[in-house]
Design a protein around this motif. Structure first.
Motif, PDB file in Angstrom:
ATOM      1  N   PRO A 150      15.997 -62.391  64.645  1.00 11.77           N
ATOM      2  CA  PRO A 150      14.828 -62.648  63.796  1.00 11.77           C
ATOM      3  C   PRO A 150      15.051 -63.780  62.788  1.00 11.77           C
ATOM      4  N   ALA A 151      16.239 -63.871  62.204  1.00 12.61           N
ATOM      5  CA  ALA A 151      16.506 -64.925  61.219  1.00 12.61           C
ATOM      6  C   ALA A 151      16.411 -66.307  61.859  1.00 12.61           C
ATOM      7  N   ALA A 152      16.892 -66.425  63.101  1.00 17.07           N
ATOM      8  CA  ALA A 152      16.820 -67.707  63.802  1.00 17.07           C
ATOM      9  C   ALA A 152      15.372 -68.054  64.161  1.00 17.07           C
ATOM     10  N   ALA A 153      14.602 -67.045  64.561  1.00 19.62           N
ATOM     11  CA  ALA A 153      13.187 -67.270  64.886  1.00 19.62           C
ATOM     12  C   ALA A 153      12.411 -67.699  63.645  1.00 19.62           C
ATOM     13  N   LEU A 154      12.702 -67.065  62.515  1.00 19.27           N
ATOM     14  CA  LEU A 154      12.032 -67.431  61.259  1.00 19.27           C
ATOM     15  C   LEU A 154      12.372 -68.864  60.876  1.00 19.27           C
ATOM     16  N   SER A 155      13.640 -69.246  61.029  1.00 16.90           N
ATOM     17  CA  SER A 155      14.059 -70.610  60.734  1.00 16.90           C
ATOM     18  C   SER A 155      13.335 -71.614  61.626  1.00 16.90           C
ATOM     19  N   LEU A 156      13.158 -71.248  62.893  1.00 11.04           N
ATOM     20  CA  LEU A 156      12.456 -72.117  63.837  1.00 11.04           C
ATOM     21  C   LEU A 156      11.000 -72.301  63.423  1.00 11.04           C
TER      22      LEU A 156
END
Length: 201
Positions: A82-88
């Motif tokens: 989720p953290a990577a998706a939010l960053s994207l």
């Protein structure tokens, strides 16, 4: 009051969200009391649709749409944390066309950005289609209460309002002028005031 005080402010009074929004939008459009204005306030789990007709609060309702929903969909589809998706999402927004007509390395970089944006746009299409249906229902409700008048403008606020391309994306859904809410627009600029500030910061 404790949260506000802990942030270093001295609270004088607290206000109710929808009523405060109604006064803010009425102040921003003080010269036209016949307009119906829609505010989409994006939250983490839920969002809120608020409609102001002139100076009156016509509608304030919660909808099943939030930043977490977009993050979860993107993370599940791409196999990301989720953290990577939010960053994207924060980097590329909801997807939009990049500039064309470039050449060389700059063109390749823009093409890569455009491809990422297109992918995000396609993945999140069902979520924004559902949001579009909520917005259509809101417009129908406004027309039923105002003898056929329609929403004239849409303002965006909250977490998702910070995403790149979100203003254009919402405009495609409602076919209306869309702006990110700038609360400073309700006040006359004082001498030396910085009117070029970013309303989201």
């Amino acid at each position: 009051r404790e949260a506000v005080g802990g942030a270093g402010f001295e609270p004088v009074a607290l206000d109710i969200g929808p009523a405060a929004i109604a006064r803010l939008l009425a102040a921003m459009h003080r010269d036209d009391h016949s307009q119906s204005i829609l505010l989409i306030n994006f939250g983490i789990q839920r969002s809120y649709l608020t409609v102001i007709w002139g100076r009156r609060l016509m509608l304030d309702r919660e909808i099943e749409f939030g930043e977490a929903q977009l993050v979860d969909k993107l993370a599940a589809t791409l196999g990301l944390e989720p953290a990577a998706a939010l960053s994207l999402l924060r980097e590329h927004g909801t997807g939009g066309a990049a500039a064309e007509g470039q050449a060389g390395a700059a063109h390749d970089q823009l093409s890569a950005v455009r491809d990422v944006g297109r992918t995000i746009r396609e993945i999140l299409h069902p979520e924004f289609f559902a949001l579009a249906e909520e917005l259509v229902r809101t417009q129908v409700y406004v027309a039923s209460r105002t003898r056929g008048s329609s929403v004239s403008r849409v303002y965006l606020n909250g977490s998702v309002a910070r995403y790149a391309h979100i203003r254009q994306r919402i405009s495609e859904l409602v076919h209306l002028p869309v702006e990110v809410l700038d609360p400073f627009a309700a006040f006359d600029a004082s001498p030396g005031a910085d009117r070029g500030r970013d309303p989201m910061h």
